[in-house]
Design a protein around this motif. Structure first.
Motif, PDB file in Angstrom:
ATOM      1  N   LEU A  46       0.891  -1.075   0.030  1.00 11.14           N
ATOM      2  CA  LEU A  46       0.003   0.135  -0.060  1.00 11.14           C
ATOM      3  C   LEU A  46       0.810   1.362  -0.050  1.00 11.14           C
ATOM      4  N   ALA A  47       1.923   1.193   0.925  1.00 14.87           N
ATOM      5  CA  ALA A  47       2.662   2.352   1.069  1.00 14.87           C
ATOM      6  C   ALA A  47       3.748   2.740  -0.287  1.00 14.87           C
ATOM      7  N   LEU A  48       3.853   1.593  -1.021  1.00 14.03           N
ATOM      8  CA  LEU A  48       4.597   1.684  -2.281  1.00 14.03           C
ATOM      9  C   LEU A  48       3.733   2.274  -3.330  1.00 14.03           C
ATOM     10  N   MET A  49       2.473   2.048  -3.304  1.00 16.55           N
ATOM     11  CA  MET A  49       1.542   2.854  -4.299  1.00 16.55           C
ATOM     12  C   MET A  49       1.345   4.198  -4.049  1.00 16.55           C
ATOM     13  N   VAL A  50       1.289   4.548  -2.670  1.00 14.71           N
ATOM     14  CA  VAL A  50       1.163   5.833  -2.109  1.00 14.71           C
ATOM     15  C   VAL A  50       2.358   6.731  -2.552  1.00 14.71           C
ATOM     16  N   ARG A  51       3.499   6.227  -2.499  1.00  9.73           N
ATOM     17  CA  ARG A  51       4.869   6.901  -2.833  1.00  9.73           C
ATOM     18  C   ARG A  51       4.741   6.918  -4.437  1.00  9.73           C
ATOM     19  N   GLY A  52       4.358   6.212  -5.156  1.00  6.15           N
ATOM     20  CA  GLY A  52       4.314   6.098  -6.504  1.00  6.15           C
ATOM     21  C   GLY A  52       3.458   7.226  -6.940  1.00  6.15           C
ATOM     22  N   ASP A  53       2.428   7.462  -6.446  1.00  7.81           N
ATOM     23  CA  ASP A  53       1.691   8.626  -6.694  1.00  7.81           C
ATOM     24  C   ASP A  53       1.014   8.476  -7.960  1.00  7.81           C
ATOM     25  N   LEU A  54       0.580   7.336  -8.272  1.00  4.27           N
ATOM     26  CA  LEU A  54       0.147   7.330  -9.676  1.00  4.27           C
ATOM     27  C   LEU A  54      -1.449   6.421  -9.573  1.00  4.27           C
ATOM     28  N   GLY A  55      -1.848   6.641  -8.442  1.00  7.37           N
ATOM     29  CA  GLY A  55      -3.165   5.784  -8.301  1.00  7.37           C
ATOM     30  C   GLY A  55      -3.194   4.870  -7.350  1.00  7.37           C
ATOM     31  N   LEU A 194      -3.741   5.750 -12.792  1.00  4.44           N
ATOM     32  CA  LEU A 194      -3.462   4.581 -13.541  1.00  4.44           C
ATOM     33  C   LEU A 194      -3.284   3.187 -12.631  1.00  4.44           C
ATOM     34  N   GLY A 195      -2.608   3.688 -11.464  1.00  4.93           N
ATOM     35  CA  GLY A 195      -2.285   2.653 -10.616  1.00  4.93           C
ATOM     36  C   GLY A 195      -3.679   1.898 -10.131  1.00  4.93           C
ATOM     37  N   THR A 196      -4.660   2.534 -10.071  1.00  9.96           N
ATOM     38  CA  THR A 196      -6.090   1.896  -9.458  1.00  9.96           C
ATOM     39  C   THR A 196      -6.537   1.157 -10.611  1.00  9.96           C
ATOM     40  N   VAL A 197      -6.343   1.480 -11.964  1.00  8.41           N
ATOM     41  CA  VAL A 197      -6.873   0.487 -12.950  1.00  8.41           C
ATOM     42  C   VAL A 197      -6.045  -0.795 -13.157  1.00  8.41           C
ATOM     43  N   ILE A 198      -4.700  -0.460 -12.945  1.00  5.69           N
ATOM     44  CA  ILE A 198      -3.410  -1.825 -12.921  1.00  5.69           C
ATOM     45  C   ILE A 198      -3.894  -2.590 -11.995  1.00  5.69           C
ATOM     46  N   TYR A 199      -3.997  -2.074 -10.742  1.00  9.66           N
ATOM     47  CA  TYR A 199      -4.646  -2.871  -9.427  1.00  9.66           C
ATOM     48  C   TYR A 199      -5.771  -3.747  -9.764  1.00  9.66           C
ATOM     49  N   ALA A 200      -6.864  -3.030 -10.194  1.00 13.01           N
ATOM     50  CA  ALA A 200      -8.059  -3.639 -10.404  1.00 13.01           C
ATOM     51  C   ALA A 200      -7.844  -4.844 -11.411  1.00 13.01           C
ATOM     52  N   LEU A 201      -7.250  -4.605 -12.417  1.00 10.40           N
ATOM     53  CA  LEU A 201      -7.078  -5.620 -13.462  1.00 10.40           C
ATOM     54  C   LEU A 201      -6.144  -6.883 -13.072  1.00 10.40           C
TER      55      LEU A 201
END
Length: 226
Positions: A46-55, A194-201
């Motif tokens: 979760l923290a990695l995605m937050v620091r990526g700041d792309l969703g 974009l990260g939200t879409v990639i995660y969902a898929l």
């Protein structure tokens, strides 16, 4: 040479157990260790995605929106929302296990610790790597903690409870929940990208691929219905 079809490996079958039976099923030391490692890594993802700041993942869109309006860290918001979701288990008659309570506490703690140690980079390539790494790590962590067979997480239990009560498919219930939390999160100012879409898929296929690697077989248990 025999042409008989081999049966599915026992290690790929989830057991359908209540909380007491989960504890009594055996191999508890291994399963507890795997559970807590998986949950800690889930918080790191979760923290990695937050620091990526792309969703963010759908539920984390909600968490990121919530902390804009209340004095909570992201990890604290994860914990608070976990227990709010657990209240919704009551009318659905879902029963929590060790893994359920651990999930509600450990993921948020891990996320906050990782965020405190990891700064957000400026370079887009590094941020993209953090986002992709977060999704991959989340699939790995999900397989670990589910494979321990010590109870569903709060959000997973809400999904299965609604599935049982409404008769709708798990896919429909999960999609409906995730769309709802994303919309609420966006209304609160949460982070969608974009990260939200990639995660969902990707998260479903990743967890399905990795689960057989870590699923602890429990002899004498009843397989869960698919």
């Amino acid at each position: 040479m025999s042409t008989a079809v081999r049966p599915p490996a026992a290690a790929t079958v989830l057991a359908d157990l209540g909380p007491v039976a989960q504890v009594r099923a055996g191999r508890l030391t291994r399963r507890l260790a795997q559970l807590f490692v998986g949950l800690w890594l889930y918080g790191v993802s979760l923290a990695l995605m937050v620091r990526g700041d792309l969703g963010l993942a759908p539920w984390d869109v909600l968490h990121s929106g919530l902390i804009r309006h209340v004095p909570l860290t992201l990890g604290q918001a994860v914990v608070v929302m976990s227990f709010v979701v657990l209240l919704l288990w009551i009318p659905l008659r879902e029963t929590p296990g060790i893994g359920t309570i651990a999930n509600a506490l450990v993921v948020g703690l891990s996320a906050d610790v990782t965020l405190a140690l990891l700064e957000q980079p400026d370079a887009l390539a590094i941020r993209a790597a953090l986002m992709v790494g977060g999704v991959l790590l989340c699939g790995f962590a999900t397989a670990l903690y589910i494979g321990a067979q010590l109870g569903r997480g709060p959000r997973d239990g809400l999904m299965t409870g609604l599935h049982r009560r409404t008769g709708l498919s798990l896919r429909v219930v999960r999609t409906g929940l995730e769309v709802a939390v994303v919309l609420i999160g966006l209304a609160l100012g949460g982070v969608l990208g974009l990260g939200t879409v990639i995660y969902a898929l990707a998260i479903g296929p990743l967890a399905q691929l990795m689960l057989p690697w870590f699923l602890v077989p429990l002899p004498g248990t009843t397989p869960a219905r698919p």
